[in-house]
Structure formats: C-alpha cells, structure tokens
Design an enzyme around this catalytic site. Structure first.
Site, short mmCIF file in Angstrom:
data_model
loop_
_atom_site.label_atom_id
_atom_site.label_comp_id
_atom_site.label_asym_id
_atom_site.label_seq_id
_atom_site.Cartn_x
_atom_site.Cartn_y
_atom_site.Cartn_z
N CYS A 133 0.98 -1.22 0.15
CA CYS A 133 0.12 0.06 0.12
C CYS A 133 0.73 1.14 -0.17
O CYS A 133 2.00 1.12 0.17
CB CYS A 133 -0.82 0.01 1.24
SG CYS A 133 -1.99 -1.51 1.44
N GLY A 145 -0.12 0.94 -5.18
CA GLY A 145 -1.21 0.09 -5.10
C GLY A 145 -2.29 0.63 -6.02
O GLY A 145 -2.45 1.98 -5.98
N ASN A 195 0.12 0.48 6.08
CA ASN A 195 0.69 -0.34 4.90
C ASN A 195 1.71 -1.53 5.74
O ASN A 195 2.57 -1.11 6.74
CB ASN A 195 1.61 0.52 4.25
CG ASN A 195 2.72 -0.03 3.27
OD1 ASN A 195 2.27 -1.39 2.93
ND2 ASN A 195 3.67 0.18 3.04
N GLY A 196 1.48 -2.62 5.50
CA GLY A 196 2.01 -3.96 6.09
C GLY A 196 1.20 -5.02 6.41
O GLY A 196 0.18 -5.26 5.68
N CYS A 212 12.61 -3.97 4.38
CA CYS A 212 12.39 -4.88 3.41
C CYS A 212 13.32 -4.52 2.08
O CYS A 212 13.23 -3.50 1.43
CB CYS A 212 10.88 -4.69 2.72
SG CYS A 212 10.69 -5.79 1.40
N TYR A 257 12.46 -3.80 -6.14
CA TYR A 257 11.37 -3.64 -7.13
C TYR A 257 10.49 -2.77 -6.64
O TYR A 257 9.87 -2.07 -7.61
CB TYR A 257 10.79 -5.17 -7.20
CG TYR A 257 9.35 -5.20 -7.91
CD1 TYR A 257 9.54 -5.16 -9.29
CD2 TYR A 257 8.03 -5.38 -7.10
CE1 TYR A 257 8.19 -4.83 -10.12
CE2 TYR A 257 6.91 -5.01 -7.99
CZ TYR A 257 7.01 -4.98 -9.30
OH TYR A 257 5.61 -4.82 -10.11
N ASP A 277 16.11 -9.18 -15.64
CA ASP A 277 14.94 -8.61 -14.63
C ASP A 277 15.40 -8.79 -13.31
O ASP A 277 16.55 -9.20 -12.75
CB ASP A 277 13.97 -9.66 -14.95
CG ASP A 277 12.50 -9.08 -14.69
OD1 ASP A 277 12.35 -7.85 -14.07
OD2 ASP A 277 11.43 -9.64 -15.01
#
Lengths: 473, 473, 473, 473
Positions: free
Chosen positions: D20, D49, D123-124, D257, D263, D366
């Site tokens: 989020c 999101g 968020n989480g 994280c 990414y 990638d």
C-alpha cells in the site's frame, strides 16, 4: 482573406491535424474473431490515436458498428465484441484536437447509398477537402461531420460507375492530399494509399485471414505475417475472389512522412524494411557526430527521446542514464491544487532523479521541439535538480513549417522554429546549448534515399500544394 | 413483391411505427433558458416517447446538440444545459421499437448544406419515404439513418430555391403522409403540419418567447399561453421579423388522428378546444349507454381506462372503484425468478385489490384492445382475485387496420380485431362479455364532426394512400 | 441542554426519521431464487423507501451482499442476482433525509463476531439509541454508522449468551422504541417486533419457502400466501427445525402506527385483516359526514388523496373528478430554468385540468397536511386554473406532534399544526375552508378499537417515552 | 491443523499479501488544498497500489471521506475534492488480490468511539492479527472487514488510556508484524513504524504543512522537502502544538524490506539516503561481475529490469538495447480472441524488436523471478524473435520463502525457487543459462550493512516469527 460564410455545424477545419490508426480484416468465412482481431490490432495501434475508437463488421447484411470516446480497452467490452460476427471488419483509432471530439466524428464512418453499404476508415488529410465539400454542397449534398471520409462517401455515391469498387477507385482520382484509406463494402475490403504514400499502410496474413493495417505491430499481436506495404497510388481489393491490385494514377512518387520514423510510429514496427527504433538510434548517433558538446551524462526525455539518446550515448562515449522518470499511471483528468506548484504539469508525468542530475553536465535528448513549452519546463525541472549544465540535443531538424498531410504540427505561428533561430530557441527554453540534427543527418539515418521522404515540415518543400484556403491566409 | 436489394444499413423500415413529442422555442435574444425551457417542455411531453431525447440550440453560430437514450431526466444533466446558449432551441422525445433504438436515429437530426445549417424534429410517418429515398439514392444521396427527417434534409439541400425557408416549403410539397415538423435554421424556427393535420402541433407564447409544441401541456409547465393550433397545410416562420404564416398546398382537409384523443395525448392537454380527459369521459358515458351489461363495480385498467371508467360509472349509476393498483416504481429492466409466477409481467405493474374484486360482477374499462395479450392477463388476474363476473368495456371500436400515419399499431396480422370478431376476442381474453364503443359513439364524444378525424384504424378508410410497399404485400 | 461532545463521524442523529421496507426469506435448501425473490419483494415495497436498497444472502458460508443508492430496479442487475445463491436472504429498502444518504448507512448491515456472522435489517426507531450507544462506547465499542442496527449488533456480540439466537433475544430486551427487525445468522432467519407493534411485519409462505415482510403486497408479487402478522413482543426463528415462536417480554400492548393506514402502507396491502384502501375510503366517507361544506366537484390530490376522495364523493353525493393530473415520469433530478415559473416544483409533478376546475367550487381532498407547503402550492395552482372556491378536506386530524417511532414527521416546529389552529392553517394555504377528520372519525374508519393504535402525532399521547435527548430540548 | 470455525464474512485471510501507499498531511489551518495535496501524493504513490484509493479529511468536525475502486485519477473528480476542506488529511492506495476487492476493505478506515473519531491508513501486515481478532471477538467486538486496521481501531477504543493519542501508542505495543501506520484524530495526525521498520515512512515539509508519506516521490510532486525517515519503533504526533516524537518500544532493530529497493519503491525515491535507481544499477553491476556469461546485447525486461540492465551493460561492456517494447496503453480488461495466439498475455504488454534480438546472444535482465510464468513467456517470445542464445540474469537472489510482512510473494509452494534449484528453473523457463545475484552481491549494492535489511524471502531468516496459523500448516 477570411472566409465570410457562417461557421458550419460540420466545419471542415475540425478535421485537420489528426493522426489515426487503421485496420481492416477479411476472412473467407464468418468468424467470431473478426471483431476480436480488429480489437487486438487497434490495441497495438493505440499510440496513433487515443481520443476515440470504433469497429464495424459485416457478414454481407447489416453493418454492425460499436464506437466511443477513449482508449480501445475502455470503448469495447467483451459483450460488445461477442455480438459482432462477420467476415469483414474495419477498425479505427483517432487522435483529435479538443474542438472536434464529438461522437459524430468517430470512425469508421458508415453510410448507405445506391452503391450499397459502405464503411470508411481514413488516416491522413485531404488538401482539397474544402473545394470538394463546397462543390458537393453546391450539388445538394448534406453533411453530418467535418470528416474527409464524408466527402469520399459522397464522391462514391455520386460516381457514374455502377460498381462500388469502381466508384471507390474513381473517388480516389478526385481527392488530393495524404490518405491511407480502408473501405468495407457488403462483400469486399478495399485498401488504398495516396500517390505520394505519405502515411503508412501494410498488408499481412494470418492463416487464411488477410489484414491491412497502419503498422506491422498490428500483425505481431495477432501472430500474423507482413506480406508487403501497399504502394503509393495502389488500391487493393480483397474478396471471395482473392486479392487484386491495381494502380489508380500515373504520377506516383514516394514521399513517406519522415516524422513517422522520428516520432509517430511504434518503435517495434518495421517500415520500408527498417525497424523504427533502429532508425531512431541512428539519428542519435548522427546527432552525436554533429554535436560539438561535451557532457557527463546523456539523459533522454522519456519516452520519445530514449532510442536517440541510446544512439547518442554510444556514439559519444558518454554514459546513458535515465535521469528522468516517467509516471506510469497518468490519467485523463488531473486535479490542480490552488497553491502554485512549479512545473506541476510536467512533474505529473516526469520526475528528475536528483542523484543522476545534480552537479552534472547533462545532455538532454528529445526527438523534436514543436512549440518549445515542454522543453522549457523540462529544462527548468533539471535546473531545480541542480544540473550544472544542460545541453539539449534534438534528433531532427527544426520544425518550421506546418504539415498539411495529417500530422498535428499546429499553425505555423505556434511552431517556435518558424520565428526563432536555434540560438533564440535555446535561450527561450533556458538551455546552455541546443543542437538539432541536420536534414542530411536525418536522411542518412534512414535506409532510403532523400527523394523518398516528405520533409516539408523542416524545409517547406511541399510535395503537394497545400489547401487553397491556407495559401490565401 | 419483395424488394430484392440487400438489406441496407439504414433501412427505411426502421422508421415506422414511432410516436414522438416536439418542441421548438424562439427568443428574440440569446437566453440562458432556451435549453432549460426545451427540457421542461420535453419533460411534459415524455408520454409521447420514452426511448430517447435530444435538444439542439443555436445563436446563429454552431448548432449545439445533446442527445441520448432514455428519459428526459436521465439524458440531460444541469451542466449539459448550462453550456447550451442560444436564441432558438429544438427538442424531441421519441418512442421506437427495439430494432431501431440506435443513437444515429435520435433526433433532432442535424446537417449542414449549401443552404446553411439545419436541425429537424419530426412526428409522424411519410408514406412516400421509400420512393423518395430510392429517388435520392439514384441521384447520389448517401444515408446515415432510417429517419424520415434525413429524406427531408436531402430534399431541402437539393432544392433549387436558394433560400432555406423556401427550400423547406418546397420539400413539404414533395413529401406525403403524416408529419408535424419543426426546423431550426441559423436564424429561424419553422413549423409545419401535413395537409391532413394527422398529428398535433400548437403555437404558444411566454412573454416574448414563441413556442411550438406537440401539446398544450408543454405550455402549462412553462406558464406559457396557447395561441392557436398550426393548421393542416400551414407553415409558420418565426425569426427576427416576427411570425409569418402561409399555406403550402391547396388540397387540405382536417383528418386529425382520433387515437390522440382516445389514448395518446396527455389528459390535461387541450386539442381542438376540447380537454382530452373530458373527451375520454364522454366516451365512457357513451359506452355505458351502448353497453347492455350490469355489474356491481366499475374498475378501470390504470391508468389508460380511468377517465372512461369515471364516465361509464357516472352514466351507469354503478360505483367506480380503483380495484387495480398501479405500481409507481416500474423501472426499465426487470429481473425474473426461475420459479414460475403466474402473470408476473402484469403483476409487476398492476395489483388487484381483492376486497374490491372478490365476489363482484366487475365492469373492467380500458381505452382500447390492440393485441389482446394484456387484457387477457388482467382478466386472468381478476379471476384469481375471485371476481364473480368480468365484463370488459372498451371506450373505442375494434382496432382492425394498421396505421400508416405515425402510430405504432403493429402489423395488421398482430391486431386481434383484424382476424377475430368481438365475440371471439371476448373468448380469447376470457371475459364474460365484451363491449366496444361504436364509431358513432366515439365521434359523438368529440366536439367536432365526423369528417374532421382519421378513423382508419377502425374502418380502413385511409385519408391518404398507404405506402406503395405496403399495398403490394 | 446542548450535548457538548464533538460531533461524531457516525452521529446517531442521522438515524432519525426513516421509514423502511423489509423482507426475509428462508428456503429449506439452496436456491437460485432466494435473491430474485428478495428483489421482487423489495420491488413491491419500494413505496416504503426509495433512497437505497440492499440484499444479502447466505448458504451458511460467506454472506454475500449487494447494495446501492437508488431504486431497486437500478441497484440490482441480472448478473448481481445470478451470482447470489443461498437458502436465506435478507432485503431492505430505505428512505432517509439528505444528511445520512451514505453507503455506510445502507442496510442490510453485516458484521461478524464471536457469535458468528450476522446481517440485520431494521424498520423503526430506537428511543434509547443514544444511551445504548453511549454505554457501548464507554465499554470500548467502535462505530461505523449512525444506524440503530449497529447498536443492536454490538448488543448481540457482547451478550453472555453463547447462542446467537439467544443473544438476539437478549438484545431485544435491551432496546426501546419502534422496531420491526429481521436478522440472518449462518443458519437461521429471525424476525421480531417491538412490544407495541408500531411498525408492521407479516409472515407468509410460498411452497416450502417462508417469507417475512413489511406488508402483504410483498407476498402478492410472489404468489405467496400470508399466514399471520408477527405479534408485538414476539420473536420468530426459522431454520431447518422449522418455525419457532416466543415472546421476549411481558408488557406488550398493540399500538400500531395509524399513519400506516392513513398514508404509508400500499393500498393493496392488508393490515390487521383490513384492506388499506378500504380503510382510506371509509376515512373519506367519515370526513364527508363531518364536513359542513358544499361543492361542485371532489378532486383528490394525486395519488395520496384518491381513496379518501372517492369515499368523500360517494358519501356527499358530489361528483368525483380527477381534476389534477400526475406526471408519470418524474425523475430524481430536475433542472430549473433561470426565469421564475410560479409553483414549478408542484407543476412538475401535478397539472390542473382547467376544464374541470374553472368556475367550480372544488373540494380538494388529501390524506394529511404536514408542513403546509405543498398544500399551499396546490391551492395556488387551482386558483390560477380559476376555481371559484377551494375547500380543502383532510382525511386525518392535524399533525401536531413529532413521531419518535420511525416516521419522518420532522421537528415539531416544522409541523404547521403545532403552532397554528385549523383556521390559521386555512389562511396560510389560501383555501376558502379547511376541514380535518376528527380523531374519532379516523378511528371509526378502522376495524379495531381505539386502544390498538398509536395516535401520538395527533394528540401527543406517546405510548413510550420519547428519547431522553428530545425531552431535554 | 485446520481451523474448524466457519469461514467468517470478514475473514482475516483476505488481508494478506497487500502492499500500500500512504500519505498524511497536517496544515496549521483549514485549507482548500488538504484533499488536493493528498490526491497528488497518492498519484505519485500509485505504483504501490492500483486496486483502490481513498482520502479522508477533517477540520475537527465530521470526517469527510471519498473512496473507490481503481486508479487515483479515476476515483476522484474535481468536485469531490472541492467539497473536502480541513486541516488534516489522510490518503491511501491499495493493491489487493482478487478475493478481497471489496469496498468495505478500501482505506482509510474510519470509526468513532469513546476516544473520538479516528481514521487509519496502514501499510504492512500484522503477524498476530488472528490472535488479536480472536481475543477481541471473545470480548464482544464486531467486525466489518478483514483489515488489520479494524483490529487496531478496536485496540484503541478499548484502551484504558483516556487520551486517543496515548491509546494509539498502547495499541502499537499490542500489535506485531510489519506496519507503517497513519492515524487521523479530531485534532492530530499520528504516524508510526513497527520496531523493525519493515516498510518505509518519511516525514517532509512544504511551507507550514507537514507531510508523512510512504516515499519521497510524494514530496517531489508537491515541491515539499523531505525532513527525515520515521524511525523503527517511533511514533510521531503532529498537531497545533507542533511535532512530537517518542519511541513506544525498546527492542527495535532496523530490518528494512530489501525488496523495496529491488522492485517495489519508485526509482526516483530516496530511501536511507540512497536513490533507488542507483541502488538497482549497482545490483546490475554486481550481477555482471558475478555472472560468467557472454552476450551480444543486454536487454531489460521493461520496466522492472531497466536500471539493473543499464548497470550490467556498463560493467560488462556489452551494448544495452531496449529489445523489448512495452505497450503504454494497457487497460484493466483485455478481450481474448477464440483462436489461440501464443503468449498473447505477454505480447499484449511486451513486444520484441526482432532487429535487435535476431541472431543475437541476448542477456535478458530482470529484477526477480517469483513464479516463473512470465519469465517463461518472455524467453519464449525471444525464441520466436530468433535470438541465438538467451541468458537470463536476475538482479536478486532466488525468492524461496514467503513474506509475512506485507509483500504479496504468494504461498510458498507457488514460489518456483522453493522447490527448484537455479538449474531446474533455467530449464523450466527455457533459457540457455540463468544467473541470480548473490545475497552478498545484493547487500553490497546498498549503502547500509547487512543487518539493516530483511532478506527473509531469500534466506528464510525471519526477523519476527511468522503468524501462528502459518507455522502450524
């Protein structure tokens, strides 16, 4: 001299300045997939027009059309396409300036006449639209739109040729300007290109389906194979007797729009046997050779300047870095705050990466400068990201003349290069230096000789006379 | 003999069987309220067509149109109307059978031609539509719709009269059938009625605004005053020079559609100086005199039979009771359960009140029987509510002939009275008795003599020849 | 004394003044038709609430809910209902004042707790809502809406009874006021009515489906049969063990809302074994007996005054005429012109028929006068239609006290009869005379004795104490 | 052991696997721009999101919320935001898996309780969600959604701390897992981060507005300046007394994280003083050093592999070419033809440029491989474009363990690296070779030491115990 007539409901001025994408599909038998294939093709041609989309199919009976404003994926729902069966299909996407964003102008354009049913899809711009329309009006024609296709439909209906295909060919002989044109009759798919071949049109095949589309990327998505380009001055008929080709004029000469290579076509399309992205990279390489500028980093304006920037960086031996990020989720409407935020319009789409820009001599690469407004905002944005120097490099010559063959390059007075020389433009956009690719450098990037391209927007060398009404202004 | 041509995209068959509502407004100066007044008028004419609605305004420049499928209150939003300024406005509501429910058929119909801009709104049905269209096609005309108005627009554009008003009059002389027609040019509002005056059209005034509308109820909502009806064969021009009237034909004869009085017009409208509801009540009174039936209670089919039932009850001295309730909230779509519920379609709209119906001899009054299906379901529903006897009384004669003048009375074979006599119809719908009002009784209810009305649907006495294609079938 | 707390997001004030329609269905097995039957029932209860609608179904697993703002036919599409399978269904339609028209307030209300899943649908008004909410908040409850049902959901979740059915019964013992309440658990349908039975609730059956609904008209549309009314103070459980009834309180007394008979219920519903329309007609008859007024014509205000007007006319021997036409196509939004049109708001919905009104002594019949605004506009409209005299006759007594049991009769100061006597009201609305039906005349129209009805809005005789916060104002 | 309870309406399982974006804004005074600034920030956080978006504002009175499914630019219209005034604003964008795409789960989440009004944006992922919910249910709590925020709202409402801010801090001490959390009360904006700091949260300033957002790109669009990151275990209160910071726990440890860098975060954001795109480029450089592979061209998977590919190409001295084109106009729905087209799903988004690919040894870069499906399709697509060899290079280690801290890395068995070694994966996707970046190489790319990152998805080294229910499976 100003035109003194009252402004018409369906003013021809509205039809100017459009670029479009076309697809026509012919299957030997009725198919569920005619509409779905048209949809997929239009989807891959979306870059040629995001304003509206339409698909029309027939199986010899009624013409079934669905059209609407917006992106292909928004206009069509599964149930729309599920209902559309036929063996011939026609699709169109369109970009237009605000004024003419009306449903009545969304193609394909359908009419019925003594010649039968007819659907038309058109990419280009007729230079004798106004004369033809005026003549037709004097002969009692009524108009619903400002579209070139409506003029063509009248010419076909009024042709003394009984056969609709012959009438179509006759109408081609009466129109002037730039046109790649698809027509669907009760039993045939027709495709034609103007005698200069300004706009692209390619023939392809998937199993026993024939497909005609603006660019080869429309074949790729269908796993169809390109056969060849429709030639300038050629008209092709596809029906149950197969494919038939003929030339409807003698004085034909290849004058393909060089801007398709510079900006408009999709990078993965192949035009004149040349991959578009490769051509753009070569422009960047040639630009690097011509430019007398040194820098620490080559940064493209995304996404239009990427290929040229890659070419430039490789040739110049300066690192290529994507120092400007493009926002993926740009929507149609955007809500402004009341407080002033500098360069918000550009910032919404683009965001500089300070780590890459700061204290660097940035070579900023874009494909072209039209009005100069956006370039000014981007340069400004890089200044705020604390670039030490900003050298703008443009992979095409100054756009100094209006296009009358289907590109929206605006009125001449809005083109910054029509009234300012490169040095003045450089000052205007606030860069430290500005280099344009020369006309020679541009053409050297293309696998084809000089004569084969229209470069009128750079040099005013118009392959066909501009519209009468323009000349008189 | 069947027409062997392929079915056209814009088939004229589609234009049959429509009833419509019209309004035109002329103000001496630009007004914010032109579109809003058009909107209010259309709202009050909603009963004449719920399929689509459109409004077009001009101030001498571009014609600004907004149209859509659905009810007036759904098609237009405040912001649509706020943007539409002008001194002339044209509005249209339309009912149509499913097949032709396409945006391309939603009026007003706008075109531009050598004569200038033109918007048309039409109520009626041209009996020579097919010949005219065929002739026009042979002369090179192209068609976008199946509308009568498109034929008229072509006639106007092709007229040798330079002036659009004269061309409009000339076009009237070429069309046959039933039409109340409004036209908006760049500077004038034109209104015309066919030489038989089949469909209504009234002129009114609110302050310095002139208004032409299908019925007087469109004046009431605006607090406008009716001036007079447009006469059969008359055409009226309203522009800055004021109102001008003339007659475009000699052989004119009043043949007003008697069904407007029986069913179609709004009860509070005044036609030919007679209030519509009063006329319906008289029909009920005359029906009571003619009927040889006794009962305990007079129950109307809501809402079409209410006025006649009140007249019947008063005349017969039998109590009037609203024994069937009408649901106020009927929407467009209705979801069916899988389990069978008897008479659900009728039950959704109507609900019998058992206390009123049970063990009673019910005289059920409706205005007409067309196919017989609904009457059958209502009778059935009353049986389930345990009526002792059900005597159906209909305030008009049997509808045995198709209408070619603008009412959707269906193909002749679908009219139950075309193949069954009243006794057979009575059996079909399951009633204990069935009485129709006689043609004489009907006409005696109207403040006008026999000759003034079209009663073709009852007696096949067509004031004008039906379309050629119909006669040949 | 003003409440000094900050205004809450989910303010309880919002829940006042609502009337609602309920349906609950229990089938022995999973059925495709649970949602469709709920839909049809809600459709027939649409008159009880047009603001929003919701349906929730379960088959013992997840609760599947679809809800939205607007009419039943607009909120649900075929595909919504096709996806909803279950053996229990709950439906709700709701009217609410503007302030609380939020999705979060649209019922059924669903939660999950230690007791399992629960959906609630409620018609009425809790008089101790605020105390309960306040107590719950002090004990750590969080609120999402201003709904009475949310308070009830908390009471159930916090009950010390392990079983959800027992917890439901316990919660009923804690709430005060007017409520007809339906609850759906993972396996049962529960239905309860408050100890006074203010609001209606009926049990019916269709084959092996049980249905509980606000009115019998919801059975008619399904061809279901009414079994009996849920009794005041009764709670019913329907599950795989069948139907179980019990009473959750001792001090129960029938105080059914008399306004359901006067105005709110659908005329074809049967309440307390009496058809609603028949009751209204009797009110009109009694009114005619009480009124000392002569006239030429009895005209109802459509549609609320029709039944009473029929009764009045029959009893008084004065002709009944529908002198005011109601527009069938009233939409939600209505666009106003800038120019002032007198009485436009009333005129949009109603149109007088001048032929009936002009030069007549009109007896205008309506069911009630609340604020007086509409009556004033209608009288005004009839004056413009040149009525000679206007005598208003109202088939209920003056509404002088607010309702705290679920009807939106507004704040007391807005009730015209709270501060004006009938003579002053007559003057205010501009009538020549004004007659109200007496309380005795009203009750004599109902097949039940005085004590069985709540008439607090007429006489302030509240069967239950009003909410604390109201008493203190 | 499987949970034997019935599946709840508001099942907590639904809340898993979301990422989020958050923004909170505090202005000293009421401002027109609170909602507009929230909107612009959410727009720049759209990459976090795309499923739904919501904004809530307050000026101390009612909480005004607008939310909906879809992109920020689709959910909000100008008029929505124009109506939302306040001095505090909260915004949220959310990605979720299909199952829980319900309006009831769209944040901000609003409730009212004894502590006052409260809006939460999160968020989480809470690892003790299920225990907390279960405990709350046992204590009588009711649930409307499956959101972590609902659990937190209950904890706050039930806290024995009178003050909402203190209650908020207390609730933080009760929750476990990953959370960046914003709360809006009647007068304050609160921001907190979990003790490991899994998810990002930054504080910034624009003039006298304070802004807290997930990433710095939300500041850039507003021309706001970043101040600093909220620390793990820190809670910040912003209100009229200014900014106050405190730590609510002792055992805090930075475990950011690492996938945000790989990414998730936007390339132009700055996290831990490091530009995200620079970090990705370093990963590519380190990958080039580790890879023992030769090729003719480095081609990124657009757009996730671009930065790493640039780094790889520069380090390896192999030309970087954008050999795969990304379609700009991908919509939500896509209609499939009936005829099979190979790799259509990938082809819709990506198109290989044959000129670049054909006969080349392609190094395909990638950022990661999760399930392997997309990689397989892209490799397949390049094979069809006649690549000579395809060497896949991935700029992160194999994802072999599920994430329980807010990323949707799917169930473990769906992760291809959980059951296959790199060689098997290489075979599965059809590449000629496959190189992953080592964990060491990854961490060496980040300006921070090993201990500061959560790398559980690569090594199973979970900084916090996974949820109980997961451990037992």
């Amino acid at each position: 001299m100003e035109d003194s007539r009252k402004k018409s409901v369906t003013s021809p001025e509205n039809s100017w300045g459009e670029e479009c994408g076309l697809v026509g599909i012919y299957a030997p038998e009725n198919s569920d997939d005619i509409a779905r294939f048209s949809y997929l093709s239009l989807y891959s041609l979306q870059h040629r027009g995001q304003e509206s989309a339409g698909i029309c199919v027939t199986n010899g009976g009624e013409f079934d059309r669905k059209r609407g404003m917006g992106l292909v994926t928004n206009v069509f729902a599964e149930e729309d396409l599920a209902d559309m069966e036929g063996n011939i299909g026609l699709g169109h996407v369109r970009y237009s300036t605000a004024g003419s964003s009306k449903m009545v102008n969304v193609q394909p354009f359908i009419t019925s006449s003594i010649k039968g049913n007819l659907a038309l899809a058109h990419n280009g711009n007729l230079t004798n639209h106004r004369e033809l329309r005026s003549n037709l009006e004097e002969r009692g024609a009524i108009f619903h739109s400002g579209l070139d296709t409506e003029v063509i439909a009248h010419l076909i209906a009024r042709s003394l040729q009984d056969d609709i295909e012959e009438a179509f060919v006759e109408s081609l002989q009466g129109i002037r300007g730039a046109f790649s044109l698809l027509a669907m009759t009760d039993d045939s798919l027709l495709a034609a290109r103007d005698p200069r071949g300004f706009r692209p049109l390619v023939l392809g095949q998937k199993d026993d389906f024939y497909i005609v589309a603006s660019e080869t990327c429309a074949f790729d998505i269908l796993e169809a194979e390109p056969i060849r380009e429709i030639e300038p001055g050629e008209v092709i008929t596809i029906n149950e007797e197969g494919i038939k080709s003929r030339y409807y004029c003698e004085n034909k000469k290849n004058k393909f729009c060089v801007f398709e290579f510079i900006y408009f076509a999709r990078p993965d399309s192949v035009i004149k046997d040349q991959n578009v992205r490769q051509a753009r990279k070569k422009m960047g390489e040639n630009l690097a050779r011509e430019a007398e500028v040194d820098g620490d980093v080559v940064v493209p304006v995304p996404s239009s300047g990427i290929s040229a920037a890659l070419g430039f960086a490789g040739e110049a031996g300066i690192p290529y870095k994507q120092g400007i990020l493009q926002n993926k989720y740009v929507g149609r409407t955007f809500i402004q705050p009341r407080q002033k935020i500098r360069n918000l319009k550009v910032r919404i789409k683009l965001n500089p990466i300070k780590k890459i820009i700061k204290d660097k001599r940035v070579i900023l690469v874009d494909d072209s400068i039209v009005r100069g407004t956006t370039s000014q905002q981007i340069v400004n944005m890089l200044r705020e990201a604390e670039a030490e120097e900003i050298h703008m490099a443009v992979s095409s010559p100054p756009v100094s003349h209006s296009c009358y063959y289907g590109l929206d390059t605006s009125r001449r007075q809005q083109l910054i290069a029509s009234s300012k020389n490169p040095q003045e433009i450089c000052q205007h956009i606030g860069a430290d230096s500005l280099t344009y690719l020369s006309r020679e450098g541009l053409l050297a990037s293309l696998d084809s000789d000089d004569g084969g391209f229209c470069t009128a927007c750079f040099d005013g060398n118009y392959p066909l006379p501009p519209p009468e009404e323009v000349k008189n202004i």
